[in-house]
Every structure is written in structure tokens, then in C-alpha cells.
Scaffold this motif. Sequence first.
Motif, PDB file in Angstrom:
ATOM      1  N   VAL A 238      23.992  -3.334   1.747  1.00  0.00           N
ATOM      2  CA  VAL A 238      22.574  -2.925   1.443  1.00  0.00           C
ATOM      3  C   VAL A 238      22.298  -1.600   2.279  1.00  0.00           C
ATOM      4  O   VAL A 238      22.658  -1.546   3.538  1.00  0.00           O
ATOM      5  CB  VAL A 238      21.314  -3.941   1.804  1.00  0.00           C
ATOM      6  N   VAL A 239      21.435  -0.686   1.720  1.00  0.00           N
ATOM      7  CA  VAL A 239      21.102   0.456   2.678  1.00  0.00           C
ATOM      8  C   VAL A 239      19.707   0.688   2.307  1.00  0.00           C
ATOM      9  O   VAL A 239      19.164   0.833   1.267  1.00  0.00           O
ATOM     10  CB  VAL A 239      21.776   1.632   1.983  1.00  0.00           C
ATOM     11  N   CYS A 240      18.778   0.644   3.569  1.00  0.00           N
ATOM     12  CA  CYS A 240      17.516   0.712   3.357  1.00  0.00           C
ATOM     13  C   CYS A 240      17.028   2.121   4.054  1.00  0.00           C
ATOM     14  O   CYS A 240      17.655   2.233   5.149  1.00  0.00           O
ATOM     15  CB  CYS A 240      16.776  -0.452   3.909  1.00  0.00           C
ATOM     16  N   GLN A 241      15.858   2.711   3.581  1.00  0.00           N
ATOM     17  CA  GLN A 241      15.424   3.756   4.248  1.00  0.00           C
ATOM     18  C   GLN A 241      13.984   3.380   4.545  1.00  0.00           C
ATOM     19  O   GLN A 241      13.173   2.923   3.762  1.00  0.00           O
ATOM     20  CB  GLN A 241      15.132   4.944   3.300  1.00  0.00           C
ATOM     21  N   PHE A 242      13.638   3.681   6.054  1.00  0.00           N
ATOM     22  CA  PHE A 242      12.265   3.345   6.593  1.00  0.00           C
ATOM     23  C   PHE A 242      11.666   4.891   6.778  1.00  0.00           C
ATOM     24  O   PHE A 242      12.211   5.655   7.404  1.00  0.00           O
ATOM     25  CB  PHE A 242      12.411   2.625   7.972  1.00  0.00           C
ATOM     26  N   GLU A 243      10.544   4.774   5.922  1.00  0.00           N
ATOM     27  CA  GLU A 243       9.720   5.950   5.881  1.00  0.00           C
ATOM     28  C   GLU A 243       8.419   6.085   6.603  1.00  0.00           C
ATOM     29  O   GLU A 243       7.763   4.737   6.464  1.00  0.00           O
ATOM     30  CB  GLU A 243       9.823   6.749   4.463  1.00  0.00           C
ATOM     31  N   GLY A 244       7.784   7.127   7.102  1.00  0.00           N
ATOM     32  CA  GLY A 244       6.548   6.962   7.381  1.00  0.00           C
ATOM     33  C   GLY A 244       6.176   8.452   8.105  1.00  0.00           C
ATOM     34  O   GLY A 244       6.959   9.053   8.822  1.00  0.00           O
ATOM     35  N   ASP A 245       4.943   8.868   7.934  1.00  0.00           N
ATOM     36  CA  ASP A 245       4.071  10.036   8.519  1.00  0.00           C
ATOM     37  C   ASP A 245       4.016   9.677  10.016  1.00  0.00           C
ATOM     38  O   ASP A 245       3.247   8.501  10.225  1.00  0.00           O
ATOM     39  CB  ASP A 245       3.034  10.295   7.763  1.00  0.00           C
ATOM     40  N   LYS A 246       4.308  10.318  10.891  1.00  0.00           N
ATOM     41  CA  LYS A 246       4.047  10.274  12.113  1.00  0.00           C
ATOM     42  C   LYS A 246       2.476  10.228  12.600  1.00  0.00           C
ATOM     43  O   LYS A 246       2.262   9.709  13.901  1.00  0.00           O
ATOM     44  CB  LYS A 246       4.728  11.102  13.219  1.00  0.00           C
ATOM     45  N   HIS A 247       1.644  10.753  11.750  1.00  0.00           N
ATOM     46  CA  HIS A 247       0.285  10.639  11.856  1.00  0.00           C
ATOM     47  C   HIS A 247      -0.451   9.662  11.181  1.00  0.00           C
ATOM     48  O   HIS A 247      -1.565   9.681  11.367  1.00  0.00           O
ATOM     49  CB  HIS A 247      -0.362  12.101  11.310  1.00  0.00           C
ATOM     50  N   THR A 361      -2.805  13.661  -1.951  1.00  0.00           N
ATOM     51  CA  THR A 361      -3.022  12.614  -2.306  1.00  0.00           C
ATOM     52  C   THR A 361      -3.800  12.009  -0.949  1.00  0.00           C
ATOM     53  O   THR A 361      -3.742  12.639   0.058  1.00  0.00           O
ATOM     54  CB  THR A 361      -1.626  11.900  -2.501  1.00  0.00           C
ATOM     55  N   VAL A 362      -4.410  10.742  -0.986  1.00  0.00           N
ATOM     56  CA  VAL A 362      -4.918  10.319   0.093  1.00  0.00           C
ATOM     57  C   VAL A 362      -3.835   9.125   0.700  1.00  0.00           C
ATOM     58  O   VAL A 362      -3.316   8.405   0.153  1.00  0.00           O
ATOM     59  CB  VAL A 362      -6.358   9.545  -0.381  1.00  0.00           C
ATOM     60  N   GLY A 363      -4.007   9.108   2.071  1.00  0.00           N
ATOM     61  CA  GLY A 363      -3.324   8.098   2.844  1.00  0.00           C
ATOM     62  C   GLY A 363      -1.987   8.588   3.115  1.00  0.00           C
ATOM     63  O   GLY A 363      -1.180   7.545   3.742  1.00  0.00           O
ATOM     64  N   GLY A 364      -1.467   9.770   2.834  1.00  0.00           N
ATOM     65  CA  GLY A 364      -0.046  10.126   2.921  1.00  0.00           C
ATOM     66  C   GLY A 364       0.809   9.644   1.968  1.00  0.00           C
ATOM     67  O   GLY A 364       2.163   9.573   2.391  1.00  0.00           O
ATOM     68  N   VAL A 365       0.603   8.899   0.919  1.00  0.00           N
ATOM     69  CA  VAL A 365       1.286   8.430  -0.130  1.00  0.00           C
ATOM     70  C   VAL A 365       2.137   9.660  -0.827  1.00  0.00           C
ATOM     71  O   VAL A 365       1.408  10.442  -0.950  1.00  0.00           O
ATOM     72  CB  VAL A 365       0.590   7.367  -0.884  1.00  0.00           C
ATOM     73  N   ARG A 366       3.251   9.217  -1.309  1.00  0.00           N
ATOM     74  CA  ARG A 366       3.926  10.272  -1.929  1.00  0.00           C
ATOM     75  C   ARG A 366       4.101   9.883  -3.488  1.00  0.00           C
ATOM     76  O   ARG A 366       4.685   8.701  -3.895  1.00  0.00           O
ATOM     77  CB  ARG A 366       5.307  10.785  -1.500  1.00  0.00           C
ATOM     78  N   LEU A 367       3.581  10.491  -4.477  1.00  0.00           N
ATOM     79  CA  LEU A 367       3.478  10.179  -5.948  1.00  0.00           C
ATOM     80  C   LEU A 367       4.589  10.882  -6.646  1.00  0.00           C
ATOM     81  O   LEU A 367       4.338  12.301  -6.818  1.00  0.00           O
ATOM     82  CB  LEU A 367       2.076  10.277  -6.565  1.00  0.00           C
ATOM     83  N   THR A 368       5.702  10.402  -7.047  1.00  0.00           N
ATOM     84  CA  THR A 368       6.401  11.129  -8.062  1.00  0.00           C
ATOM     85  C   THR A 368       6.595  10.535  -9.438  1.00  0.00           C
ATOM     86  O   THR A 368       7.583  11.103 -10.292  1.00  0.00           O
ATOM     87  CB  THR A 368       7.781  10.749  -7.219  1.00  0.00           C
ATOM     88  N   GLU A 369       6.041   9.446  -9.614  1.00  0.00           N
ATOM     89  CA  GLU A 369       5.980   8.843 -11.011  1.00  0.00           C
ATOM     90  C   GLU A 369       5.186   9.728 -11.946  1.00  0.00           C
ATOM     91  O   GLU A 369       4.198  10.210 -11.750  1.00  0.00           O
ATOM     92  CB  GLU A 369       5.407   7.452 -10.943  1.00  0.00           C
ATOM     93  N   PRO A 370       5.777  10.066 -13.198  1.00  0.00           N
ATOM     94  CA  PRO A 370       5.198  11.136 -14.165  1.00  0.00           C
ATOM     95  C   PRO A 370       3.998  10.418 -14.614  1.00  0.00           C
ATOM     96  O   PRO A 370       2.904  11.324 -15.154  1.00  0.00           O
ATOM     97  CB  PRO A 370       6.100  11.046 -15.336  1.00  0.00           C
ATOM     98  N   ALA A 371       3.704   9.086 -14.494  1.00  0.00           N
ATOM     99  CA  ALA A 371       2.461   8.317 -15.099  1.00  0.00           C
ATOM    100  C   ALA A 371       1.260   8.940 -14.164  1.00  0.00           C
ATOM    101  O   ALA A 371      -0.069   8.822 -14.730  1.00  0.00           O
ATOM    102  CB  ALA A 371       2.387   7.008 -14.770  1.00  0.00           C
ATOM    103  N   THR A 372       1.106   9.700 -13.169  1.00  0.00           N
ATOM    104  CA  THR A 372       0.133  10.126 -12.511  1.00  0.00           C
ATOM    105  C   THR A 372      -0.322  11.555 -12.918  1.00  0.00           C
ATOM    106  O   THR A 372      -1.127  12.162 -12.369  1.00  0.00           O
ATOM    107  CB  THR A 372       0.355  10.343 -11.060  1.00  0.00           C
TER     108      THR A 372
END
Length: 463
Positions: A238-247, A361-372
Motif C-alpha cells: 500500500v502506498v498512501c500520500q498525506f497532503e495538506g496546506d501548512k496554513h 476554492t474555499v478551505g484549501g480543497v483542490r477540485l479536479t473532477e470535471p463535475a465542478t
Amino acid sequence: MSTKTRKPSVSYRCTECGWTTAKWVGRCGECQSWGTVEEAGGAQEHGRTQAARSVAQPAKPIGQVDSSIAKFTPTHVPELDRVLGGGLVPGAVILLAGEPGVGKSTLLLDAAAKVAGGQTPRDVLYVTGEESAAQVKLRAERIGAVADKLYLTAETDLSTALAHVEAVKPQLLIVDSVQTLASSEVDGSAGGVSQVREVAASLIHAAKTKNMTTLLVGHVTKEGSIAGPRLLEHLVDVVCQFEGDKHSRIRLLRAIKNRFGPTDEVGCFDLGETGIESVADPSGLFVSRTPLPVAGTCLSVTVEGRRPLLAEVQALLDKSSTAQPRRATSGLDSSRVAMLLAVLQRRAGVGLASLDCYVSTVGGVRLTEPATDLAVCMALASAAQDRPLPQRLVCFGEIGLAGEVRPVPDINRRIQEVARLGFTHAVVPASPSGPGKIPQGFSVREVTTVSQAIELLFPPRER
């Protein structure tokens, strides 16, 4: 008659990616790094292994293999279990990578304490090579991660770490991090390609033979990829990536590879002073809390794995003071936004060519889905007309270059999620099967083009 002695051949290896070459070069031909190619020593010729050894355990028909020992065991960290597919599998090797300070050690220390102090306590060994045992103990006391069956050692030698494994016999082993361990039998410094390969192979062998779950912390490069040889990602389960904005306090855990579960799940965590906590319902984190509706904002629903998330898109338009208007984005793909701006200009008649456009976007979320896409277009149209969208409204749908609104997966699941959160209206793409079962008191309007959506949400004002 004199015979010439054959000069042993010398090979060169890149210390970053492991690429080998017969001649020295200043730049690696694989990863394009400068000054990383070093002499690897003489090449030795080996014959193929042809002698057969005695078999300790004969092969069995697959129907007779006992799979009960490979069942999931929960870590009691809900979001971590969600990403892993249900929990920890005995004998599995999990690699957790992330940028420095994102909270990898805090998450694993919290999980280790809950595994060691649960209803059925299990022995856990935490090997730290980056901090002293006292430093880890201070963090454990701060986040409440102290348990009797949680063993801690500060070690950077691979042989000594394996000796601790033999002494403790843990069901869960955590190594923080794999780049800090080194073997005295392999040349090179800790963190090099040869050392990481040897350390990983030894730990994986120990995990498989002892049926011990192993969690490895991995560093990342400045480009954001996992440090070390690419072979490391292929060896682990299993390979997991932990992401987050430092702010921001929000952290997201994604599974890149998972042999035991899905790879499209996302776990959400809140990292604070008292530790890290799972966020079961993160939708409200990515929405602004303005008391009155504001022009240029639109809510959408994106699906991460099997979880619908409510997200807000904001757009700001201003008259450009230069000949080349600015196009700035945050949390969205800039190329995708540029395409949507062209569709609005050409297909819907929204004049944006001479305006500076800022989309975020609000809250630092990254939207990549074309549904947006539809939400981005409605936010831009709202900002262009300086008219806010109706309250309790969400929009989602994919936009094509012809201005059409295409159907997206899980329309009904998105509607059910926003209805649960108290929304009452939705603008969705028209589909042959329809939106499905609509909650009571909820209104759904289907559109086929972006211009139709604009006419629906921004009717002409009465004079």
C-alpha cells in the motif's frame, strides 16, 4: 608468450534513482539530476541459479489456502481505516509519504497507541530514526498516545532494529522513517538508493515471514514525489500520500496503491495542538459562512472515492488595467478554467475578454473532477452580472467545448448528500435515466447547455 589480464569493468550508478551506465556522465539519463552519478564498483559475472532446493511448504490448491489470517484489523482511526480498505492486514507493508511537518508521525503515533490500547491490545513497536525517544514521548503525552503495549526505540542501524523486532515480536511495526535506517553491509549513506533498497527488502522480508503489519514513513522530494528508488513503491503493498496546506489544519490522506482495497478513497483529518482527529463529515469545512449571499460564489458536490463532498467555488472579476488580462486560479486546474472562460465567452455570450478573472476554492480543497465545471461557470456568470445565486442551491455537471452540460456519475448520491445538509435546489445535467429518487421538498432542474443554466438562474430583471 605474455597473456593480457582482463581489466575489471566498472559501472556507475545514480544515487537518486538507481540508473546505471558503463561510463561516467555528469547528468543522470533517467531522472536528469546533475552530479548524482557515482562509481558503483566492479561488475561481477554470476551464473543463473539452476540448483533446486528442498521445499519447506509444498504448494496447495488455491481453494485450500487459509485466508482467515489476512483479514482486516481496524486501527480505531476511522479515516485511516477508510483509506486502507477496512484496517490493517497481517503481513502487509504500507508506505506513508508526505511533506515535512504535514503530520505523518503524529498520525502514526496516534494509530499505534489506539492499536496498543484498544479492546484487544496488541504489541506495537515504534522505531524512530529522526527523533530521540524522549522527543517522541513528549509528543505522545501531548496527544494522549501513551499505551502499555506501545514499545519505543530510537535506532538508525538496520540490524539493531531487526533485533528489537525479534525481542518484542510486535503485531505492528512502525518505522519513522525508512530513509534514516542504514545497513552496515551495504555501501552508501543512509537515504541513498542502495541503502533504501536494502532496508526495504529486509523489513518486507521480516513482515512477510512473521505475519507482521509494517508501516513505513517515506520522505518526498522537492517535486512532491516519493524519495528513493521507484522500486520501493513496487515492493510495498500500500502506498498512501498525506497532503495538506501548512496554513490550514485540514489534512487529506489518499491511497495511490492498495492491494487490499480501493485506491479512490480519501480520508480527512484535523491537525491541532492536541493531536490529529478524523473528520467524518468534512463538507462544511470547504464552504464559506457568509450571512448574506454574495455574487460570484457557487456551491458544488464532488465525489472523492465513495464520499460526496460539498465545496464552494468563488470568482472575482475586475476591469483589467493592462492589455493582457490576468487569469489566476487557486485549488482548480488553470487550463480547465481557461477553457471554461472561452466557453462562456463564445457559447453563452458572457463578456470576459477584458476582465481580470480570479477563481478559487474555499478551505484549501483542490477540485479536479470535471463535475465542478458547471459551478465554476455559474460563479463566473454571477460575478459578471453582479447578482448572487439563490441560497440553498448547488450546481454540478461537466461542460464541453460546444457549451453542452454532460452527465456525471452518482447524480442521485450527490443530491441525497446536499439534501441531508439542508439544501433545497440543484441544477444538474440532463441524463436519460433522470436524477433518480428525489428527497421530499427538494427541487431539481435539469439543463443541457450552459446558456440554458444561465437563463434559468439569472432571469431578466423586471423593469
